[in-house]
Design a protein around this motif. Structure first.
Motif, PDB file in Angstrom:
ATOM      1  N   GLU A  34      -3.287  -8.793  -2.759  1.00 46.06           N
ATOM      2  CA  GLU A  34      -2.633  -7.492  -2.885  1.00 46.06           C
ATOM      3  C   GLU A  34      -2.147  -7.346  -4.316  1.00 46.06           C
ATOM      4  N   LEU A  35      -2.034  -6.143  -4.777  1.00 41.17           N
ATOM      5  CA  LEU A  35      -1.502  -5.927  -6.116  1.00 41.17           C
ATOM      6  C   LEU A  35      -0.002  -6.188  -6.082  1.00 41.17           C
ATOM      7  N   LEU A  39       4.431  -2.007   4.054  1.00 44.52           N
ATOM      8  CA  LEU A  39       3.132  -1.740   3.434  1.00 44.52           C
ATOM      9  C   LEU A  39       1.982  -2.437   4.157  1.00 44.52           C
ATOM     10  N   GLU A  94       2.170  -5.438  -8.138  1.00 46.30           N
ATOM     11  CA  GLU A  94       2.902  -4.269  -8.634  1.00 46.30           C
ATOM     12  C   GLU A  94       3.229  -3.302  -7.496  1.00 46.30           C
ATOM     13  N   LYS A  95       2.313  -3.186  -6.547  1.00 42.27           N
ATOM     14  CA  LYS A  95       2.522  -2.295  -5.395  1.00 42.27           C
ATOM     15  C   LYS A  95       3.713  -2.768  -4.565  1.00 42.27           C
ATOM     16  N   LEU A  96       3.756  -4.074  -4.292  1.00 42.40           N
ATOM     17  CA  LEU A  96       4.875  -4.642  -3.535  1.00 42.40           C
ATOM     18  C   LEU A  96       6.163  -4.553  -4.342  1.00 42.40           C
ATOM     19  N   GLU A  97       6.082  -4.831  -5.631  1.00 46.09           N
ATOM     20  CA  GLU A  97       7.267  -4.780  -6.487  1.00 46.09           C
ATOM     21  C   GLU A  97       7.889  -3.383  -6.477  1.00 46.09           C
ATOM     22  N   LEU A  98       7.071  -2.352  -6.637  1.00 48.67           N
ATOM     23  CA  LEU A  98       7.580  -0.978  -6.635  1.00 48.67           C
ATOM     24  C   LEU A  98       8.224  -0.633  -5.303  1.00 48.67           C
ATOM     25  N   ALA A  99       7.562  -1.012  -4.197  1.00 50.24           N
ATOM     26  CA  ALA A  99       8.121  -0.741  -2.868  1.00 50.24           C
ATOM     27  C   ALA A  99       9.427  -1.512  -2.666  1.00 50.24           C
ATOM     28  N   ILE A 157       1.457  -5.643   3.964  1.00 53.23           N
ATOM     29  CA  ILE A 157       0.989  -6.706   3.074  1.00 53.23           C
ATOM     30  C   ILE A 157       1.237  -8.049   3.738  1.00 53.23           C
TER      31      ILE A 157
END
Length: 125
Positions: free
Chosen positions: A38-39, A81, A41-46, A83
């Motif tokens: 998974e990216l 998400l 960055e996607k988890l970090e932003l969420a 993830i």
């Protein structure tokens, strides 16, 4: 409350060292969450968005929260998400060791079972 940073890094130790430069307080890696394909960055932003609803954002990726609460915000963001979390490490040595290892047995459990096990390990209801 403590001050925590919610961010991502490929390698925990060098990232921690780079953050330490110019910081008057000794920084400690309290937890690391490994994810599959998974990216980050996607988890970090969420996780930032989730944390901002619960904690005071001090500046950028820094929040006024306890480490356990910040970890819960990250795990909740991953859950929302969809993830798949492959590992959760707590404490600096655990973060370093688990970051080097590949956890393969996570796929042997159903996603619900895996999350329940992680939450029990972390003492999260």
């Amino acid at each position: 409350y403590d001050v925590v940073k919610i961010g991502h890094a490929t390698h925990v130790s060098p990232r921690l060292q780079s953050l330490q430069v110019g910081c008057w307080a000794t920084l400690v890696a309290e937890a690391a969450v490994g994810v599959y394909n998974e990216l980050p960055e996607k988890l970090e932003l969420a996780a930032h968005n989730n944390a901002e609803k619960k904690f005071k954002r001090l500046n950028g990726e820094w929040f006024e929260a306890r480490p356990q609460e910040a970890l819960e915000a990250v795990l909740e963001a991953a859950d929302n998400l969809g993830i798949l979390v492959k590992s959760v490490a707590q404490g600096f040595r655990d973060c370093e060791e688990r970051h080097k290892q590949s956890v393969t047995d996570a796929f042997l459990q159903s996603e619900e079972e895996r999350r329940a096990i992680l939450r029990r390990k972390l003492g999260i209801a």
